[in-house]
Design a protein around this motif. Sequence first.
Motif, short mmCIF file in Angstrom:
data_model
loop_
_atom_site.label_atom_id
_atom_site.label_comp_id
_atom_site.label_asym_id
_atom_site.label_seq_id
_atom_site.Cartn_x
_atom_site.Cartn_y
_atom_site.Cartn_z
N ARG A 35 0.82 -1.21 0.00
CA ARG A 35 0.00 0.00 0.00
C ARG A 35 0.85 1.26 0.00
NH1 ARG A 35 -3.31 0.93 4.32
NH2 ARG A 35 -4.70 2.12 2.97
N THR A 39 2.42 5.46 -6.82
CA THR A 39 1.45 5.29 -7.91
C THR A 39 1.51 6.51 -8.81
OG1 THR A 39 -0.37 6.30 -6.66
CG2 THR A 39 -0.13 3.91 -6.46
N ASN A 42 -0.16 9.79 -7.90
CA ASN A 42 -0.71 9.48 -6.56
C ASN A 42 -2.19 9.09 -6.65
OD1 ASN A 42 -0.26 9.11 -3.80
ND2 ASN A 42 -1.09 11.13 -3.31
N ARG A 44 -3.63 6.08 -6.40
CA ARG A 44 -3.99 5.11 -5.34
C ARG A 44 -5.21 4.26 -5.73
NH1 ARG A 44 0.40 4.54 -2.50
NH2 ARG A 44 1.41 6.54 -2.36
N ASP A 117 1.83 0.62 -11.43
CA ASP A 117 1.51 0.81 -10.02
C ASP A 117 1.48 -0.52 -9.28
OD1 ASP A 117 1.22 3.45 -10.75
OD2 ASP A 117 -0.90 3.60 -10.23
#
Length: 192
Positions: A35, A39, A42, A44, A117
């Motif tokens: 987690r 990415t 960002n 996510r 990612d």
Amino acid sequence: MNPVLQAIHDRRSIRRFKSQPVDRQQLEQVVEAGRQAPTGGNTRTTRFVVIQNPQILERIQETACGAFAQMEADENTYKSLRHSIQASKKGGYRFLYEAPVLILTTNLRNYGNAYSDCACALENMMLAAHSLGLGSCWINQLRWLNQCEPVCKMLEEYGIPPEEMVCGGLVVGVPDQQPPIPSQEGCHVLWL
């Protein structure tokens, strides 16, 4: 050596696992490492699906192998995909290596950085698993079946909606082997 660099240097893909379950706290640390991965922009949008149920693991194994057995491969097919197809046709193909945990990374089908990612997350999780004394191995088989209707329907039953795809996964468990350091042949560096 720096502990991060040491973990990168020492980590190996593990394909034999002990039958014991993975400690829940360790597993949570592995997923949290995923987690924390970067990415694109960002966003996510990476999701993590942690599967420990032996019946679900077996169903995934059987459904994927059934799909591979229906496919054809030739000398131009990517080597690992060709192996999955050929092994599934023979029967007894066990691409999850009897590991007690499978972690899938999913992302939006229309998101341009989906694979990047998820790859960052998977690498973080493999390094975290190694640092905790666990073994892991990257699993691509479900990624290769992102357009396969029976596999997609099964994954939807487990909470992966149609707008998402599996970008990769990894099996995790207590290692029952210590692979040698792989050759770096072919890994070239160009300094400019």
